[in-house]
Design a protein around this motif. Structure first.
Motif, PDB file in Angstrom:
ATOM      1  N   LYS A   1       0.829  -1.203   0.000  1.00 57.44           N
ATOM      2  CA  LYS A   1       0.000   0.000   0.000  1.00 57.44           C
ATOM      3  C   LYS A   1       0.867   1.257   0.000  1.00 57.44           C
ATOM      4  N   LYS A   2       2.161   1.075   0.332  1.00 58.89           N
ATOM      5  CA  LYS A   2       3.055   2.215   0.448  1.00 58.89           C
ATOM      6  C   LYS A   2       4.476   1.746   0.178  1.00 58.89           C
ATOM      7  N   MET A   3       5.252   2.571  -0.527  1.00 58.36           N
ATOM      8  CA  MET A   3       6.656   2.242  -0.757  1.00 58.36           C
ATOM      9  C   MET A   3       7.462   3.515  -0.916  1.00 58.36           C
ATOM     10  N   GLU A   4       8.758   3.406  -0.667  1.00 64.05           N
ATOM     11  CA  GLU A   4       9.671   4.533  -0.773  1.00 64.05           C
ATOM     12  C   GLU A   4      10.657   4.252  -1.896  1.00 64.05           C
ATOM     13  N   ILE A   5      10.890   5.254  -2.753  1.00 63.52           N
ATOM     14  CA  ILE A   5      11.856   5.119  -3.838  1.00 63.52           C
ATOM     15  C   ILE A   5      12.875   6.253  -3.729  1.00 63.52           C
ATOM     16  N   ASP A   6      14.061   6.026  -4.277  1.00 65.75           N
ATOM     17  CA  ASP A   6      15.166   6.967  -4.184  1.00 65.75           C
ATOM     18  C   ASP A   6      15.340   7.686  -5.524  1.00 65.75           C
ATOM     19  N   MET A   7      15.162   9.000  -5.518  1.00 69.10           N
ATOM     20  CA  MET A   7      15.325   9.811  -6.726  1.00 69.10           C
ATOM     21  C   MET A   7      16.800  10.186  -6.869  1.00 69.10           C
ATOM     22  N   LYS A   8      17.379   9.895  -8.050  1.00 71.62           N
ATOM     23  CA  LYS A   8      18.799  10.183  -8.276  1.00 71.62           C
ATOM     24  C   LYS A   8      18.979  11.091  -9.484  1.00 71.62           C
ATOM     25  N   ASN A   9      20.057  11.871  -9.442  1.00 70.81           N
ATOM     26  CA  ASN A   9      20.373  12.758 -10.569  1.00 70.81           C
ATOM     27  C   ASN A   9      21.261  12.041 -11.581  1.00 70.81           C
ATOM     28  N   ASP A  10      21.717  12.775 -12.600  1.00 70.81           N
ATOM     29  CA  ASP A  10      22.476  12.180 -13.701  1.00 70.81           C
ATOM     30  C   ASP A  10      23.873  11.707 -13.311  1.00 70.81           C
ATOM     31  N   THR A  11      24.354  12.066 -12.109  1.00 70.58           N
ATOM     32  CA  THR A  11      25.650  11.569 -11.642  1.00 70.58           C
ATOM     33  C   THR A  11      25.491  10.460 -10.597  1.00 70.58           C
ATOM     34  N   GLY A  12      24.243  10.104 -10.279  1.00 68.46           N
ATOM     35  CA  GLY A  12      23.968   9.029  -9.340  1.00 68.46           C
ATOM     36  C   GLY A  12      23.796   9.464  -7.902  1.00 68.46           C
ATOM     37  N   ASP A  13      23.834  10.773  -7.650  1.00 66.06           N
ATOM     38  CA  ASP A  13      23.625  11.277  -6.298  1.00 66.06           C
ATOM     39  C   ASP A  13      22.144  11.235  -5.941  1.00 66.06           C
TER      40      ASP A  13
ATOM     41  N   THR B   1      14.104   1.089 -15.223  1.00 67.60           N
ATOM     42  CA  THR B   1      15.555   1.191 -15.326  1.00 67.60           C
ATOM     43  C   THR B   1      15.957   2.646 -15.476  1.00 67.60           C
ATOM     44  N   CYS B   2      16.872   3.098 -14.625  1.00 71.87           N
ATOM     45  CA  CYS B   2      17.335   4.493 -14.652  1.00 71.87           C
ATOM     46  C   CYS B   2      18.837   4.546 -14.934  1.00 71.87           C
ATOM     47  N   LYS B   3      19.224   4.261 -16.176  1.00 73.66           N
ATOM     48  CA  LYS B   3      20.655   4.305 -16.536  1.00 73.66           C
ATOM     49  C   LYS B   3      21.063   5.739 -16.802  1.00 73.66           C
ATOM     50  N   ARG B   4      22.106   6.159 -16.082  1.00 75.44           N
ATOM     51  CA  ARG B   4      22.642   7.511 -16.230  1.00 75.44           C
ATOM     52  C   ARG B   4      23.465   7.613 -17.498  1.00 75.44           C
ATOM     53  N   PRO B   5      23.665   8.795 -18.046  1.00 80.80           N
ATOM     54  CA  PRO B   5      23.256  10.078 -17.499  1.00 80.80           C
ATOM     55  C   PRO B   5      21.916  10.590 -18.038  1.00 80.80           C
ATOM     56  N   ASP B   6      21.343   9.952 -19.077  1.00 83.20           N
ATOM     57  CA  ASP B   6      20.158  10.541 -19.738  1.00 83.20           C
ATOM     58  C   ASP B   6      18.833   9.871 -19.391  1.00 83.20           C
TER      59      ASP B   6
ATOM     60  N   ALA C   1      15.104  17.496 -21.488  1.00 82.20           N
ATOM     61  CA  ALA C   1      15.902  16.333 -21.069  1.00 82.20           C
ATOM     62  C   ALA C   1      15.466  15.822 -19.697  1.00 82.20           C
ATOM     63  N   ARG C   2      15.746  14.564 -19.475  1.00 82.18           N
ATOM     64  CA  ARG C   2      15.464  13.917 -18.193  1.00 82.18           C
ATOM     65  C   ARG C   2      16.624  14.217 -17.238  1.00 82.18           C
ATOM     66  N   ILE C   3      16.309  14.743 -16.058  1.00 87.23           N
ATOM     67  CA  ILE C   3      17.371  15.151 -15.136  1.00 87.23           C
ATOM     68  C   ILE C   3      17.408  14.341 -13.839  1.00 87.23           C
ATOM     69  N   ALA C   4      16.379  13.559 -13.569  1.00 85.90           N
ATOM     70  CA  ALA C   4      16.355  12.735 -12.355  1.00 85.90           C
ATOM     71  C   ALA C   4      15.431  11.550 -12.573  1.00 85.90           C
ATOM     72  N   CYS C   5      15.728  10.443 -11.866  1.00 88.12           N
ATOM     73  CA  CYS C   5      14.957   9.220 -12.092  1.00 88.12           C
ATOM     74  C   CYS C   5      14.969   8.353 -10.834  1.00 88.12           C
ATOM     75  N   ALA C   6      13.856   7.679 -10.594  1.00 88.12           N
ATOM     76  CA  ALA C   6      13.728   6.719  -9.490  1.00 88.12           C
ATOM     77  C   ALA C   6      13.068   5.454 -10.023  1.00 88.12           C
ATOM     78  N   GLU C   7      13.650   4.318  -9.728  1.00 88.07           N
ATOM     79  CA  GLU C   7      13.114   3.036 -10.180  1.00 88.07           C
ATOM     80  C   GLU C   7      12.021   2.553  -9.242  1.00 88.07           C
ATOM     81  N   ILE C   8      10.965   1.995  -9.837  1.00 89.39           N
ATOM     82  CA  ILE C   8       9.837   1.455  -9.068  1.00 89.39           C
ATOM     83  C   ILE C   8       9.757  -0.037  -9.362  1.00 89.39           C
ATOM     84  N   ALA C   9       9.944  -0.840  -8.332  1.00 86.82           N
ATOM     85  CA  ALA C   9       9.859  -2.287  -8.493  1.00 86.82           C
ATOM     86  C   ALA C   9       9.275  -2.876  -7.226  1.00 86.82           C
ATOM     87  N   GLN C  10       8.563  -3.961  -7.396  1.00 90.96           N
ATOM     88  CA  GLN C  10       7.972  -4.639  -6.262  1.00 90.96           C
ATOM     89  C   GLN C  10       9.087  -5.268  -5.441  1.00 90.96           C
TER      90      GLN C  10
END
Length: 177
Positions: A25-37, A74-79, A163-172
């Motif tokens: 019902k709830k989950m936490e994901i980590d948003m990362k920038n193009d350098t992986g921070d 999938t959030c492959k950097r940098p783009d 351009a895409r500047i940040a990404c977070a993966e969503i997986a069960q």
């Protein structure tokens, strides 16, 4: 006889520990920038009217930015092109203002403060965390992507948001044994 009863009760509990969490019902994901921070966490929570997206991020460029659910986890950097297109299981047009829209992945724009932070709660009424066609838990997963510019709400296929500047993966998640 009591030993056998205990075995029957313990066996299903053991089997449950090895299974995926079917309907979180709830989950936490980590948003990362193009350098992986890490820019911070996003909490996704199932509500009666969709999925609430609670963002607490830092380190973004100030201004208005598009944010969308994408079709691959999938959030492959940098783009972050690996995230694929917007999540669109119902094959709709793009844009919250489009008469033939919106994609399930379309969300309202984010307003980032001058210090690069954003705290916002958005509602995604066309997606779910439960099983089904509009579930964010697809075979390939999904992702949440922030773009450099605002989404104009109409332009096909992605709102002319840059351009895409940040990404977070969503997986069960799998339950730990």
């Amino acid at each position: 006889m009591k030993k056998n009863q205990l075995l029957y009760i313990a066996l299903p509990a053991f089997l449950l520990g090895a299974c995926a969490i079917e309907n979180p019902k709830k989950m936490e994901i980590d948003m990362k920038n193009d350098t992986g921070d890490s820019l911070g966490k996003v909490i996704l929570q199932e509500k009666s009217d969709g999925v609430e997206v609670d963002l607490k991020l830092e380190g973004l460029p100030p201004g208005e930015h598009g944010i969308h659910f994408h079709e691959k986890g999938t959030c492959k950097r940098p783009d972050f092109v690996s995230a694929g297109n917007h999540f669109n299981p119902d094959d709709k047009k793009h844009g919250l203002m489009h008469p033939e829209g919106a994609h399930a992945g379309d969300l309202p724009n984010l307003i980032v403060e001058g210090d690069g932070s954003v705290k916002a709660k958005l509602m995604a009424p066309l997606v779910t965390l439960t099983k089904g066609k509009t579930s964010l838990f697809t075979k390939d997963g999904t992702s949440l992507v922030i773009t450099e510019n605002k989404d104009d709400g109409m332009t096909q296929p992605a709102g002319d948001s840059g351009a895409r500047i940040a990404c977070a993966e969503i997986a069960q998640e799998k339950e730990k044994k």
